[in-house]
Scaffold this motif. Structure first.
Motif, PDB file in Angstrom:
ATOM      1  N   LEU A 102       0.821  -1.208   0.000  1.00  0.00           N
ATOM      2  CA  LEU A 102       0.000   0.000   0.000  1.00  0.00           C
ATOM      3  C   LEU A 102       0.856   1.260   0.000  1.00  0.00           C
ATOM      4  O   LEU A 102       0.568   2.202  -0.738  1.00  0.00           O
TER       5      LEU A 102
ATOM      6  N   LEU B 256       0.895   4.310  -2.800  1.00  0.00           N
ATOM      7  CA  LEU B 256       0.651   5.703  -2.424  1.00  0.00           C
ATOM      8  C   LEU B 256       1.838   6.598  -2.773  1.00  0.00           C
ATOM      9  O   LEU B 256       1.670   7.680  -3.353  1.00  0.00           O
TER      10      LEU B 256
ATOM     11  N   TRP C 150      -1.652   3.840  10.398  1.00  0.00           N
ATOM     12  CA  TRP C 150      -2.052   4.823   9.386  1.00  0.00           C
ATOM     13  C   TRP C 150      -0.846   5.068   8.497  1.00  0.00           C
ATOM     14  O   TRP C 150       0.251   5.349   8.989  1.00  0.00           O
TER      15      TRP C 150
ATOM     16  N   GLY D 126       0.321   7.323   5.119  1.00  0.00           N
ATOM     17  CA  GLY D 126      -0.084   8.399   4.223  1.00  0.00           C
ATOM     18  C   GLY D 126       1.068   8.857   3.354  1.00  0.00           C
ATOM     19  O   GLY D 126       2.216   8.855   3.776  1.00  0.00           O
TER      20      GLY D 126
ATOM     21  N   LEU E  86      -4.904   2.850  -6.313  1.00  0.00           N
ATOM     22  CA  LEU E  86      -5.937   3.101  -5.306  1.00  0.00           C
ATOM     23  C   LEU E  86      -6.939   1.957  -5.232  1.00  0.00           C
ATOM     24  O   LEU E  86      -7.543   1.739  -4.189  1.00  0.00           O
TER      25      LEU E  86
ATOM     26  N   VAL F 222      -5.335  -0.246  -2.771  1.00  0.00           N
ATOM     27  CA  VAL F 222      -5.475   0.355  -1.438  1.00  0.00           C
ATOM     28  C   VAL F 222      -6.893   0.122  -0.915  1.00  0.00           C
ATOM     29  O   VAL F 222      -7.085  -0.312   0.222  1.00  0.00           O
TER      30      VAL F 222
ATOM     31  N   ALA G  53      -6.999  -2.177   2.482  1.00  0.00           N
ATOM     32  CA  ALA G  53      -7.002  -1.385   3.718  1.00  0.00           C
ATOM     33  C   ALA G  53      -8.374  -1.424   4.384  1.00  0.00           C
ATOM     34  O   ALA G  53      -9.386  -1.654   3.729  1.00  0.00           O
TER      35      ALA G  53
ATOM     36  N   TRP H 234      -9.616   4.155   3.742  1.00  0.00           N
ATOM     37  CA  TRP H 234      -8.682   5.015   3.015  1.00  0.00           C
ATOM     38  C   TRP H 234      -9.380   6.333   2.719  1.00  0.00           C
ATOM     39  O   TRP H 234     -10.596   6.441   2.806  1.00  0.00           O
TER      40      TRP H 234
ATOM     41  N   TRP I 236      -8.435  10.838   1.572  1.00  0.00           N
ATOM     42  CA  TRP I 236      -7.454  11.888   1.275  1.00  0.00           C
ATOM     43  C   TRP I 236      -7.866  13.138   2.022  1.00  0.00           C
ATOM     44  O   TRP I 236      -9.029  13.289   2.393  1.00  0.00           O
TER      45      TRP I 236
ATOM     46  N   TRP J  52      -4.201   8.532   2.166  1.00  0.00           N
ATOM     47  CA  TRP J  52      -3.863   7.684   3.307  1.00  0.00           C
ATOM     48  C   TRP J  52      -4.734   6.433   3.363  1.00  0.00           C
ATOM     49  O   TRP J  52      -5.783   6.337   2.710  1.00  0.00           O
ATOM     50  N   CYS J  53      -4.256   5.495   4.166  1.00  0.00           N
ATOM     51  CA  CYS J  53      -5.047   4.293   4.452  1.00  0.00           C
ATOM     52  C   CYS J  53      -4.743   3.834   5.872  1.00  0.00           C
ATOM     53  O   CYS J  53      -3.758   4.250   6.478  1.00  0.00           O
ATOM     54  N   GLU J  54      -5.609   3.008   6.394  1.00  0.00           N
ATOM     55  CA  GLU J  54      -5.432   2.435   7.736  1.00  0.00           C
ATOM     56  C   GLU J  54      -5.484   0.920   7.660  1.00  0.00           C
ATOM     57  O   GLU J  54      -6.289   0.351   6.922  1.00  0.00           O
TER      58      GLU J  54
END
Length: 134
Positions: free
Chosen positions: A44, A48, A73, A75, A102, A105, A109, A112, A114, A128-130
């Motif tokens: 991921l 990104l 997280w 980013g 994306l 992602v 994830a 996710w 922005w 970003w993603c978590e």
């Protein structure tokens, strides 16, 4: 409550910086005992950061943090304040060399998004993603 931490790696607009980010992320997660997340997190973060370097002309940054809730997280900041193009479903882009970032992602994830954010005196954004810690 899980240990919290926050790292930011500022990078030049150089495709080689993607490898630096990937290896730095692996080291961060390994040192914090989160080796189970390394492969997915590297994938991921690579998507990104690659987007940040490929689609903008200025510097970029990788930020990695662990929240009090235990999420990781990830980013990528870049100098383009415009939102990213919406992700396409993986089944539409799986065979393509580009355009699937994306989508990956979104598929891998927990969450996710922005957000606008300024760095280096420039306007820009974080995409970003978590990831949940199992």
């Amino acid at each position: 409550m899980p240990e919290t931490w926050d790292y930011t790696l500022y990078i030049p607009n150089d495709p080689r910086a993607v490898t630096v980010c990937r290896r730095t992320l692996r080291l961060i997660l390994t040192l914090h005992g989160l080796t189970g997340l390394v492969d997915t997190a590297e994938l991921l973060a690579t998507e990104l950061v690659s987007n940040a370097v490929r689609h903008t002309k200025g510097p970029a940054a990788l930020r990695v943090r662990r929240s009090p809730e235990g999420m990781v997280w990830i980013g990528a900041w870049d100098t383009d304040p415009a939102p990213p193009d919406p992700p396409r479903p993986l089944e539409q882009v799986i065979e393509l060399e580009e355009g699937r970032g994306l989508g990956l992602v979104m598929a891998c994830a927990e969450l996710w998004g922005w957000q606008p954010s300024a760095r280096f005196g420039d306007r820009g954004k974080y995409v970003w993603c978590e990831l949940g810690v199992a």
